[in-house]
Design an enzyme around this catalytic site. Sequence first.
Site, PDB file in Angstrom:
ATOM      1  N   PHE A  54       0.824  -1.219   0.000  1.00 14.35           N
ATOM      2  CA  PHE A  54       0.000   0.000   0.000  1.00 14.35           C
ATOM      3  C   PHE A  54       0.855   1.265   0.000  1.00 14.35           C
ATOM      4  O   PHE A  54       0.462   2.292   0.542  1.00 14.35           O
ATOM      5  CB  PHE A  54      -0.956  -0.005   1.191  1.00 14.35           C
ATOM      6  CG  PHE A  54      -1.753  -1.266   1.318  1.00 14.35           C
ATOM      7  CD1 PHE A  54      -2.693  -1.605   0.351  1.00 14.35           C
ATOM      8  CD2 PHE A  54      -1.549  -2.131   2.364  1.00 14.35           C
ATOM      9  CE1 PHE A  54      -3.416  -2.781   0.446  1.00 14.35           C
ATOM     10  CE2 PHE A  54      -2.260  -3.319   2.471  1.00 14.35           C
ATOM     11  CZ  PHE A  54      -3.199  -3.642   1.507  1.00 14.35           C
ATOM     12  N   THR A  74      -1.270  -8.138  -6.639  1.00 10.37           N
ATOM     13  CA  THR A  74      -2.158  -7.590  -7.662  1.00 10.37           C
ATOM     14  C   THR A  74      -2.368  -8.528  -8.847  1.00 10.37           C
ATOM     15  O   THR A  74      -3.231  -8.272  -9.680  1.00 10.37           O
ATOM     16  CB  THR A  74      -1.582  -6.266  -8.184  1.00 10.37           C
ATOM     17  OG1 THR A  74      -0.247  -6.498  -8.655  1.00 10.37           O
ATOM     18  CG2 THR A  74      -1.547  -5.222  -7.079  1.00 10.37           C
ATOM     19  N   GLY A 110       2.517   0.076 -12.310  1.00  9.68           N
ATOM     20  CA  GLY A 110       3.240  -1.155 -12.563  1.00  9.68           C
ATOM     21  C   GLY A 110       2.942  -1.797 -13.897  1.00  9.68           C
ATOM     22  O   GLY A 110       3.821  -1.926 -14.755  1.00  9.68           O
ATOM     23  N   LEU A 144      -7.185  -5.144 -18.416  1.00 13.23           N
ATOM     24  CA  LEU A 144      -6.353  -6.225 -18.939  1.00 13.23           C
ATOM     25  C   LEU A 144      -6.707  -7.597 -18.384  1.00 13.23           C
ATOM     26  O   LEU A 144      -6.406  -8.614 -19.008  1.00 13.23           O
ATOM     27  CB  LEU A 144      -4.876  -5.917 -18.661  1.00 13.23           C
ATOM     28  CG  LEU A 144      -4.373  -4.571 -19.206  1.00 13.23           C
ATOM     29  CD1 LEU A 144      -2.885  -4.421 -18.962  1.00 13.23           C
ATOM     30  CD2 LEU A 144      -4.694  -4.418 -20.690  1.00 13.23           C
ATOM     31  N   THR A 197      -8.720  -9.863 -11.846  1.00 12.85           N
ATOM     32  CA  THR A 197      -7.818  -9.152 -10.941  1.00 12.85           C
ATOM     33  C   THR A 197      -8.167  -7.672 -10.853  1.00 12.85           C
ATOM     34  O   THR A 197      -7.977  -7.048  -9.804  1.00 12.85           O
ATOM     35  CB  THR A 197      -6.357  -9.328 -11.383  1.00 12.85           C
ATOM     36  OG1 THR A 197      -6.201  -8.877 -12.734  1.00 12.85           O
ATOM     37  CG2 THR A 197      -5.939 -10.785 -11.298  1.00 12.85           C
ATOM     38  N   GLN A 210      -8.939  -5.414  -7.480  1.00  9.14           N
ATOM     39  CA  GLN A 210      -8.251  -4.169  -7.142  1.00  9.14           C
ATOM     40  C   GLN A 210      -9.239  -3.047  -6.836  1.00  9.14           C
ATOM     41  O   GLN A 210      -9.084  -2.304  -5.860  1.00  9.14           O
ATOM     42  CB  GLN A 210      -7.334  -3.752  -8.289  1.00  9.14           C
ATOM     43  CG  GLN A 210      -6.071  -4.574  -8.390  1.00  9.14           C
ATOM     44  CD  GLN A 210      -5.168  -4.369  -7.196  1.00  9.14           C
ATOM     45  OE1 GLN A 210      -4.608  -3.296  -6.981  1.00  9.14           O
ATOM     46  NE2 GLN A 210      -5.042  -5.397  -6.382  1.00  9.14           N
ATOM     47  N   GLU A 261      -5.226   2.231  -7.320  1.00  5.26           N
ATOM     48  CA  GLU A 261      -5.508   3.267  -6.327  1.00  5.26           C
ATOM     49  C   GLU A 261      -6.831   4.003  -6.514  1.00  5.26           C
ATOM     50  O   GLU A 261      -7.388   4.523  -5.547  1.00  5.26           O
ATOM     51  CB  GLU A 261      -4.339   4.269  -6.318  1.00  5.26           C
ATOM     52  CG  GLU A 261      -3.117   3.652  -5.660  1.00  5.26           C
ATOM     53  CD  GLU A 261      -1.810   4.366  -5.975  1.00  5.26           C
ATOM     54  OE1 GLU A 261      -1.281   5.037  -5.086  1.00  5.26           O
ATOM     55  OE2 GLU A 261      -1.312   4.219  -7.114  1.00  5.26           O
TER      56      GLU A 261
END
Length: 709
Positions: free
Chosen positions: A234, A462, A503, A586, A590, A594, A661
Site C-alpha cells: 500500500f 495484484t 506497474g 487487462l 484481478t 483491485q 488506487e
Amino acid sequence: MTGTGTALGAPAERREGREKVTGGARYAAEHPLPDRAHAWPVPATVARGRVTAVDTTAALESPGVLTVLTHENAPRLTEPDDPTLAVLQDPQVPHRGWIVALVVARSPEEARAAAAAVRIEYAAEEHDVTLTADHPGVYEPETANAGHPARREYGDPDGALASAPVRVDVSYRVPPLHNHPMEPHTSTARWESDRLVVHTSSQGGTAVRATLAALFGLPEDRITVDTGHVGGGFGSKGTPRPDVVLAVMAARETGRPVTVALPRRDMPALVGHRAPTLHRLRLGAGDDGRLTGLTHEIVTHTSRVKEFVEQAAVPARVMYATPNSRTLHRVVRLDVPTPSWMRAPGECPGMYALESAVDELATALGMDPVRLRLLNEPEREPDSGKPFSSRHLTECLREGARRFGWDHGDPRPRTRAEGPLLIGTGVAAATYPVLVQPSAAEARALPDGTFVVRVNATDIGTGARTVLAQVAADTLRVPLDRVRADIGDSDLPPASLAGGSSGTASWGWAVHDACTRLAGRLGGLTGRLPDEGIAAHADTTGRADAESPYARHAFGAHFAEVTVDSVTGEVRVRRMLGVFAAGRILNARTARSQFIGGMVMGLGMALTEGSTMDAAFGDFTESDLASYHVPAHADVPAVEAHWIEEDDTRLNPMGSKGIGEIGNVGSAAAIGNAVHHATGVRFRELPLTPDKVLAGLSGPPAPTSGRAG
C-alpha cells in the site's frame, strides 16, 4: 491452466494463487537457510534528544545472543539519499521509535527477550508533535510529493468567491493513517563470499539494489535482491526501509544469514504513514450551479529527518471547470516519524475533502449532487489547459446512478428511517493520474514451443505475473499456457517499482515491445530453434518517461448507502458501488479485486481507521491491529465494481490506465456524504466513529455555506 483466455481482458486466474493458499509461496522471512539468525530492533523511548549511554551487558549474556549493534559499533554507511535509512550511525534521536540498537540472536524469541534487556540513557529535549493550521512553523514548500508545485493559481479566486451568489467555506480533517500490510516489513540477508543476496518485502527490487550498493559501497552486479512474493505494501514498501539495511549490517557482522522482521508495533514509526491533512475549501457558484471560484488549501506535517508533503490539493487542479482557482500546500516540521506514500497519496485525502465540499455546495444550491458534478465538467484539464487523453467521468456518474438506483430516493436529508436507523445515500467522484515509468524486459522463444518473458516487476498481490503473461500471449498471438513470466529478481531486466498505479502500464509496455521484436525475429526464421532459444529485448527509456501533450487520468464514481444508529451512533455501510473509466481492462478478475480492495480501504478510512499522535509522549497511540481497526469481513457489505470500456491510444501499447488506487479515491467521501443525507448533520473529521456521530446528532451544526446576502 488452459490455453483459453489469451486475449487481454480475460478473467485469467492468478498463476501464483495455489502457491499462496497452500503455503508454498516463500516470503522474505520464510527462506530456510543454514545457521540463520534473527534480529530485533530496540526503539527510542524519547520523542527527541540523543543517546548518552548504552549498556548491552545483560543482553549479551542472554541465551542465544550473537551480537548487539548500536551507533557505537555498527558498520558505517555512505550517507544515504534517504536519511530515514541512516540507522545506528549517530546518537541523535529525531522521533520516538527511531532505532537505537539491534539485537541479533539464534531465534526471534531470544532476540526479542534480549532486546528488552538493553539499557539506553538519553538526554531528552523538548518536542512538538501537534499539527495546527496556525502553527508558527508552517511554511510553503517549493513542491509537494511527486514534484507538484506547492501553489497553483489562476484568475482572481478571492474576488470570485466574494461575489459568488452561493458560497461554501468549510474545513475538514483527515487524521494520520497507516499502511499495515499483512506481511510486516521484512528482509533476510546473507553474504556469499563477496556477493550479497537479499530477500526483502519491497515494491521495487531494482531500487533496493541501487540503494544497498550506494550504502555499502558495492557494485550493483554483486547484489541480488529477491522480491518473489510480497504480502502487500500500500505504498509503504515503495522505498527501502530500515529492515533491509539492518539485515545487511547484521549479516556482515555475524557472518550468518540474518532475518529482520519489524514488529507490528514498530511499523508506524519506521515505514511511513499518511500524514494528517487539514483542509480548507472555498467554493463559489452562480445560481445555476456553475463554479465561479475554487480554493483548496491544506496544511500537513513532515518530520525533521526528511521533507515529505502530501499533495492533497492537486486533485482540485483536475476535477472541475472554474475560471478562478488557487490550490496551496503548506507544511510544518515536527518531531514525528517521516510520512510517506500510502495508497493514492494526495488524491485520497484531497478528494475526500473536495468531494465533501462539492456535496455541501449541492445542498446549498438545492441541486442533485450528481447533476452538479455533470454541470461542471471541464473540456480541458483546468490547471494545465491540456486536452484529456480520455475522460469519461460523466459516463461513470450516469451509469453508477442507474445501477445504484440513485433517482429513486428522496434527496432531502433525514427522510428515511427503519426504527432507530437513519438511512442515507451518497455519491463522490474519483480521479487518479496515469503514471508510466521506464522499464526493460526480455522475451525468449524456446524450442519446445513455449515462451518466457523476464522483467524485474514485483507482484504485491495484484496479479502482475498473470497480467504480464497475458500481455505477452496477446502480443505473440499464442495461448496463455505457453507463456511463463519471470519476475521479482534484480538479476532480471530492470523495472520500475510497483507504485503509483504504474506497474502494469510500465512493465507491460516493455513486455509488449520485447514480444513484438521477438515475433519479428521469429517471422523470418526457418528450421528448429537453437537449444537456448531466441530472445529479444526492449527498454522504454525515453518513451515511457516522455512528456505527453495530453492530460492522462483515470476517473470513477462511487455510490454508497449507509445506516446510522441514532441511539448508539454506529454507522454501517449497506452497499457500495463503483464505476470506473480506467482505459483497457487487462484482466477482469484481478481488476475487479483491485477496485473492490480500494473501495474497502476507503470504507476503513471513513469509519474505523485513524491514528492519534500523543502530544505528551510523541508517538502514535494506535500502533497495532487491535487499536487501529482495518475493516474485517463483518464491516464490509455488498461491494460492486464496474467499468466503462475506454479505447485510449495515447497511454501505452495496451491502452491501460492504473487501477490499484482509484478505487480508494473518493470512496470515503461517498460514505461521508451518505451519512449527511441520513442524519442532516455534516461531519468534517474522519473517521466517523460513534462518539463523533452522537455528539453531532445532539448539537446544532455551525453554518458554513449558503447564499450571499
